[in-house]
Design an enzyme around this catalytic site. Sequence first.
Site, PDB file in Angstrom:
ATOM      1  N   ASP A  52     -14.539  78.668  62.598  1.00 35.58           N
ATOM      2  CA  ASP A  52     -15.388  79.846  62.400  1.00 35.58           C
ATOM      3  C   ASP A  52     -14.591  81.148  62.323  1.00 35.58           C
ATOM      4  OD1 ASP A  52     -17.744  78.470  62.197  1.00 35.58           O
ATOM      5  OD2 ASP A  52     -18.182  78.575  64.339  1.00 35.58           O
ATOM      6  N   HIS A  53     -13.277  81.062  62.367  1.00 33.29           N
ATOM      7  CA  HIS A  53     -12.439  82.257  62.223  1.00 33.29           C
ATOM      8  C   HIS A  53     -12.221  82.467  60.728  1.00 33.29           C
ATOM      9  CE1 HIS A  53      -8.747  84.789  62.735  1.00 33.29           C
ATOM     10  NE2 HIS A  53      -9.493  85.276  63.698  1.00 33.29           N
ATOM     11  N   PHE A  54     -12.982  83.356  60.131  1.00 30.33           N
ATOM     12  CA  PHE A  54     -13.019  83.615  58.695  1.00 30.33           C
ATOM     13  C   PHE A  54     -13.431  82.350  57.929  1.00 30.33           C
ATOM     14  CE2 PHE A  54     -10.192  86.877  60.308  1.00 30.33           C
ATOM     15  CZ  PHE A  54     -10.657  88.016  59.666  1.00 30.33           C
ATOM     16  N   VAL A  59      -8.057  81.625  58.564  1.00 35.80           N
ATOM     17  CA  VAL A  59      -6.853  82.373  58.923  1.00 35.80           C
ATOM     18  C   VAL A  59      -6.494  82.068  60.380  1.00 35.80           C
ATOM     19  CG1 VAL A  59      -5.887  84.689  59.198  1.00 35.80           C
ATOM     20  CG2 VAL A  59      -7.415  84.198  57.291  1.00 35.80           C
TER      21      VAL A  59
END
Length: 148
Positions: A52-54, A59
Site C-alpha cells: 500500500d506504499h504508493f 516505492v
Amino acid sequence: MESDVKLVEMVAAADCLPHGPGIRLIDGAVIDEDRATAQMLPLAGRTLVLSDHFPGQPVTPGCLVIEALAQTAICLVAGRPELLDSLFLLRTVEAKFRKPLDQTDTPTLLVQLERLRPKHGVVRGLVYLGKDQIASVKIVFAITPKKA
C-alpha cells in the site's frame, strides 16, 4: 617479506544482527577494514503494508533504506572487540534520496566508518543502483552496555 594482501571478511546477517529474519533487510556484508558492502534484499511481497506504499508504483520507504544501511553498519562493527555492547541508532544527518527505489530492486549498500568513540560512532552510508548513486546518509549510533 610482508604481504600487501588485505583481508576481506564475509559476515552473515544472522551472525551479526540482533534482528529476527522478518526485519532483516540484508543477508550479510563484505567487510574490508573500515568499509562494509551489502546487497539490500527486495521488499516486494514481504508485507501487506508495503504493497500500500504508493499502490501501482511500489516505492521502497526511505526509512527502510536507512535501516538497511544501519544493519550493514552493525555488521561492520560487530567484529570489533571494543563494541561488544549494544548499538542503537541515535540519528540520521544529511539524508538525501536522489531517485525512487522500486520494491523489487536490490541496491548495493556501502558503509564507511567515519568516527568511533567509546560511547558513539558515525558512519557514512551510500546506496547505489547499478552505477548510479541514489541515496546517501550519515548515521550516528550509540554504544551502550548490554543488559545482564
